[in-house]
Design a protein around this motif. Sequence first.
Motif: not given
Length: 220
Positions: A186, A198, A195
């Motif tokens: 992440n 990913t 975030v």
Amino acid sequence: MAAVLGLIAGSYEQVTFGYRVNTDEPEWTAKAEFTHHAHTASISAAAASERFVVTGSKDETIQLYDMKKKIEHGALLHHDGTISCLEFYGTSHLLSGGEDGLICVWGTKKWDCLKSIKAHQGQVTSLSVHPSGKIALSVGTDKTLRTWNLTNGRSAFIKNIKRNAHIVRWSPDGDKYVVVVNDEVNIYDLETASVTATMKNPKRISSVKFLNVSYLTRKK
């Protein structure tokens, strides 16, 4: 002049190996430069500055090796349990994390412990110092990501990530950082602490490295 880089490796056999790698040729060649057998248990962490190699072990010690003089330089004793991570900030400071949940900040001039921080309720699995040297990140088996003010040794931010992360790394410019949990990477934005991307891998990721501010490599 030949382009040479240094490579260190710690082993389950308690020995640290140092190599000089010639990168001038299409096929790189490595030449053994030193071995250091100072631990009484397997090596669990390693780091290097311009002059020193430091290794941590299940024997609860951090051993120092002076690459300039090619001699042992003593041991650091403070942790109660396995040394799980080590990282230099420049040539002036070393940070260590351990099974005891502590992060220790060491001054490399006298090799004294300047700060001892109770960082996690469980093992510190990884830590990373911001390029500015003012803050650090750590993750642990208490399923948290923590930001530390290294000036006063206090927690600046705690994020419950609900899983045990085993790697945290700053980008070279300090604008982002990565947190690795098993097979997932992440990427976080520093300003928003959210975030932004990913990445998944077929198997557990053992290490990650920013090649520059735009590229990240991972090893499974």
